[in-house]
Design a protein around this motif. Sequence first.
Motif, PDB file in Angstrom:
ATOM      1  N   SER A  85     -21.803 -59.112   7.160  1.00  0.00           N
ATOM      2  CA  SER A  85     -22.777 -59.136   6.061  1.00  0.00           C
ATOM      3  C   SER A  85     -22.799 -57.825   5.298  1.00  0.00           C
ATOM      4  CB  SER A  85     -24.180 -59.403   6.590  1.00  0.00           C
ATOM      5  OG  SER A  85     -24.166 -60.457   7.495  1.00  0.00           O
ATOM      6  N   VAL A  86     -22.683 -56.718   6.027  1.00  0.00           N
ATOM      7  CA  VAL A  86     -22.717 -55.425   5.339  1.00  0.00           C
ATOM      8  C   VAL A  86     -21.468 -55.245   4.479  1.00  0.00           C
ATOM      9  CG1 VAL A  86     -22.747 -52.922   5.651  1.00  0.00           C
ATOM     10  CG2 VAL A  86     -24.209 -54.345   7.030  1.00  0.00           C
ATOM     11  N   HIS A 128     -24.798 -46.895  -8.500  1.00  0.00           N
ATOM     12  CA  HIS A 128     -24.374 -48.034  -7.690  1.00  0.00           C
ATOM     13  C   HIS A 128     -23.119 -47.688  -6.913  1.00  0.00           C
ATOM     14  CE1 HIS A 128     -27.346 -50.757  -9.015  1.00  0.00           C
ATOM     15  NE2 HIS A 128     -26.910 -50.888 -10.234  1.00  0.00           N
ATOM     16  N   HIS A 173     -20.281 -56.530  -3.085  1.00  0.00           N
ATOM     17  CA  HIS A 173     -21.098 -56.938  -4.220  1.00  0.00           C
ATOM     18  C   HIS A 173     -21.688 -55.754  -4.958  1.00  0.00           C
ATOM     19  CE1 HIS A 173     -21.453 -61.093  -2.247  1.00  0.00           C
ATOM     20  NE2 HIS A 173     -20.548 -61.111  -3.186  1.00  0.00           N
ATOM     21  N   ARG A 174     -21.961 -54.699  -4.217  1.00  0.00           N
ATOM     22  CA  ARG A 174     -22.501 -53.547  -4.919  1.00  0.00           C
ATOM     23  C   ARG A 174     -21.440 -52.928  -5.826  1.00  0.00           C
ATOM     24  NH1 ARG A 174     -27.431 -51.235  -3.719  1.00  0.00           N
ATOM     25  NH2 ARG A 174     -27.422 -51.502  -1.472  1.00  0.00           N
ATOM     26  N   ALA A 206     -19.965 -57.584   2.932  1.00  0.00           N
ATOM     27  CA  ALA A 206     -20.242 -58.355   1.714  1.00  0.00           C
ATOM     28  C   ALA A 206     -21.132 -57.546   0.774  1.00  0.00           C
ATOM     29  CB  ALA A 206     -20.920 -59.672   2.075  1.00  0.00           C
ATOM     30  N   LEU A 207     -22.104 -56.870   1.352  1.00  0.00           N
ATOM     31  CA  LEU A 207     -23.006 -56.045   0.545  1.00  0.00           C
ATOM     32  C   LEU A 207     -22.234 -54.975  -0.208  1.00  0.00           C
ATOM     33  CD1 LEU A 207     -26.097 -55.328   0.027  1.00  0.00           C
ATOM     34  CD2 LEU A 207     -25.778 -53.609   1.767  1.00  0.00           C
ATOM     35  N   PHE A 257     -23.310 -47.175   6.924  1.00  0.00           N
ATOM     36  CA  PHE A 257     -23.695 -48.402   7.598  1.00  0.00           C
ATOM     37  C   PHE A 257     -22.486 -49.152   8.165  1.00  0.00           C
ATOM     38  CE2 PHE A 257     -26.454 -51.248   9.134  1.00  0.00           C
ATOM     39  CZ  PHE A 257     -27.254 -52.009   8.316  1.00  0.00           C
ATOM     40  N   LYS A 269     -21.534 -59.828  13.473  1.00  0.00           N
ATOM     41  CA  LYS A 269     -22.181 -60.617  12.431  1.00  0.00           C
ATOM     42  C   LYS A 269     -22.765 -59.693  11.358  1.00  0.00           C
ATOM     43  CE  LYS A 269     -25.340 -64.333  12.352  1.00  0.00           C
ATOM     44  NZ  LYS A 269     -26.504 -64.912  12.918  1.00  0.00           N
ATOM     45  N   LEU A 270     -23.453 -58.676  11.823  1.00  0.00           N
ATOM     46  CA  LEU A 270     -24.061 -57.740  10.878  1.00  0.00           C
ATOM     47  C   LEU A 270     -22.990 -57.050  10.048  1.00  0.00           C
ATOM     48  CD1 LEU A 270     -26.614 -56.357   9.855  1.00  0.00           C
ATOM     49  CD2 LEU A 270     -26.374 -54.688  11.678  1.00  0.00           C
ATOM     50  N   GLU A 287     -19.117 -54.628  -7.240  1.00  0.00           N
ATOM     51  CA  GLU A 287     -19.034 -55.547  -8.382  1.00  0.00           C
ATOM     52  C   GLU A 287     -20.138 -55.236  -9.378  1.00  0.00           C
ATOM     53  OE1 GLU A 287     -17.683 -59.511  -6.480  1.00  0.00           O
ATOM     54  OE2 GLU A 287     -19.196 -59.977  -8.015  1.00  0.00           O
ATOM     55  N   LEU A 288     -21.339 -55.028  -8.833  1.00  0.00           N
ATOM     56  CA  LEU A 288     -22.483 -54.715  -9.691  1.00  0.00           C
ATOM     57  C   LEU A 288     -22.202 -53.456 -10.489  1.00  0.00           C
ATOM     58  CD1 LEU A 288     -25.425 -55.156 -10.591  1.00  0.00           C
ATOM     59  CD2 LEU A 288     -26.147 -53.863  -8.604  1.00  0.00           C
TER      60      LEU A 288
END
Lengths: 519, 403
Positions: free
Chosen positions: A326-327, A378, A333-334, A329-330, A389, A322-323, A336-337
């Motif tokens: 989520s990571v 970023h 998105h980073r 996804a992080l 991670f 699960k973690l 993308e940022l």
Amino acid sequence: MAAEREPPPLGDGKPTDFEDLEDGEDLFTSTVSTLESSPSSPEPASLPAEDISANSNGPKPAEVVLDDDREDLFAEATEEVSLDSPEREPILSSEPSPAVTPVTPTTPIAPRIESKSMSAPVIFDRSREEIEEAANGDIFDIEIGVSDPEKVGDGMNAYMAYRVTTKTSLSMFSKSEFSVKRRFSDFLGLHSKLASKYLHVGYIVPPAPEKSIVGMTKVKVGKEDSSSTEFVEKRRAALERYLQRTVKHPTLLQDPDLRQFLESSELPRAVNTQALSGAGILRMVNKAADAVNKMTIKMNESDAWFEEKQQQFENLDQQLRKLHVSVEALVCHRKELSANTAAFAKSAAMLGNSEDHTALSRALSQLAEVEEKIDQLHQEQAFADFYMFSELLSDYIRLIAAVKGVFDHRMKCWQKWEDAQITLLKKREAEAKMMVANKPDKIQQAKNEIREWEAKVQQGERDFEQISKTIRKEVGRFEKERVKDFKTVIIKYLESLVQTQQQLIKYWEAFLPEAKAIA
Amino acid sequence: METYAEAGKEGKPSCASVDLQGDSSLQVEISDAVSERDKVKFTVQTKSCLPHFAQTEFSVVRQHEEFIWLHDAYVENEEYAGLIIPPAPPRPDFEASREKLQKLGEGDSSVTREEFAKMKQELEAEYLAIFKKTVAMHEVFLQRLAAHPTLRRDHNFFVFLEYGQDLSVRGKNRKELLGGFLRNIVKSADEALITGMSGLKEVDDFFEHERTFLLEYHTRIRDACLRADRVMRAHKCLADDYIPISAALSSLGTQEVNQLRTSFLKLAELFERLRKLEGRVASDEDLKLSDMLRYYMRDSQAAKDLLYRRLRALADYENANKALDKARTRNREVRPAESHQQLCCQRFERLSDSAKQELMDFKSRRVSSFRKNLIELAELELKHAKASTLILRNTLVALKGEP
């Protein structure tokens, strides 16, 4: 206190690499356990004590490298190994597979020669002591690096060759620093060999990185874009971690196949590792068969510890997955940022160019520069997010699969023992029938079979107990390592986050006067 | 239903995009706002000592369409042709936010209760932020009108502020919207036509420069605004990512029996706090950067519109000159041609004079607004980065210190 102590007998006087005092407590706990658990071997016990005193008085460690953290694990692991060694011998004699423990000295001088005989006690003691010293962190060090990915060949037959560099002071290796070229299938071949030797007796063999047909095809085809370089880098890092984990395992380190992998310049190609090969398909079929069998084995668990641990690992697996999602996804998105920040920087620069008020124009150009630097930040942070991670989590998800595999092997072992007991019972019944029917030649045969099966039952029981013991030890080692691993990586990751924030502060502090200068 | 007043005025984004002269003879503000199903009702409060008004303090309730009506009334008024008409506030748009809340409500069973609560909290905060912004945009529009020496005296403006009843202004129907759209096209075509007109020389360097400048500036600021929006959204996304991460770490921590327990739990806490900080960075970027860019994108469009009107007047003047010449050569209807030409000349000169002033005001407004917002942006970014560093360092110390 340290000054008076003699250095360990075979120490080469190299300055020790001590871990940060943050791990000092671990050192103490392992020492305590060794002192308690080795009443018969006073020598090893004295070494750790010396270690600690030296630690407190000695010079500050020059380098704190992730690899150094392994010393602690060895402290406990190899101590336990030496305890077990007398009990191991019967297993060694009956198992057809090559020896596994330091007790059987595969001579350090000629690592490729498998020697099962007990050679001269000097060598035996030497290697044993070496491992013990290694365990106590004195001279144990082996550092593996995987670097310089190089494309060899062309088209669909091309492959990437990686340089595997070993730096070590262990005398089992002929040199202290050496490197070889290996390709991905070599790593898979190594894992396959180790797994076939050690998994079924309960050792947690670290899994090799996963194959990727898509990723490799892109590289083969020769796409020189960022996604293929990323893929190669990801693989290189994964291979490095894989080898580092494997050599950390005291038992696996002794394996001749591992040494051959690290040292020999030519390695026979491991063809059976190809996904679509005959062997590959056989593997898949076996896996499926195993899965079915697992469901049908109903084991009478006499030891609650195993049930508890299995449940624990199951939970851990779920949570890590699960973690991990989520990571991931992080990371996405980073990235993308970062891309959006870069785009904004460009348009801010353009805006600055059209602005006709000089001071504001300059400030906008400065803003564009700041945003460009932030974009870099970023990107670097996304890198850290991933390699520290995310990859840690995916490594452990696969490691836990290996742990679960080991538990499954124990179940199979139990089944085998159980089956042997059932067969023995049948043979005894058959014998009884023969006795009644009074057929002397058949009775003899029956008696022979009974003896055979009695031996098998005994062996089965011994195997089961051995695997249970090994698993307990392995799980203990694994958990210790996991704690260390996670803590180290978490700290490293947080430090990367701090670094990013500090850079942000720098950039904005530089920008602020520019903004204030707009008149 | 969401009340602006309930939301608390402290968080109100200040009218940072506009530099308003402190003139106390007419003060307008939106003291309250209520969001109903698909409309927002603004309470416009006026404080004035001007003799025109019946009272010194009064308020009315207005909806978005009435603001648009007021804006259009200004635009269509010939008297204000030489002025930059403050851009109309954008329509309140809660669609996206409402959709997200609805999706959340539909439920995703893999989400824990705490995660759900946090996500709901985030969405509600987002909704509130949008609400505050729309209030601010409407307020700024009115305040600019109130601050402008000419515009503030408009009769429609007084009606808007004072008339207690509904102004019976309906939203533009489809025909009118289409009409507006077509008008814009006609306008651009016209502009292209008159600039290509032979003989139409721009006599004034100032306006020549302004035109080139504004055309490019408007395109680029629109671009910058769009991209700033994307950055802000990506940041928000990132902050939201921390929710499931924190939750997963929390579960991991509670399950562990070894030293990792405290590590994971501390890490979970850390990510929760980082999330809030990242969220604040995103919203500050939104307010100080995106919103400012967006406002000046609209304002520069209004300035462009002014230039167009002046250009139109110039074209009319040129045409009137030509007509006069023709009349003189034919010696027919010279008088009307003369007076027409006179009018056009006067109009053109009037527009040019006031446009010059307006454009200079626009520049100084823009510069001071950018300055203010960029300074505030940098200061806020620093504040958040320092706060993040602090909590990260604290967690590191705690993690390193424990066994």
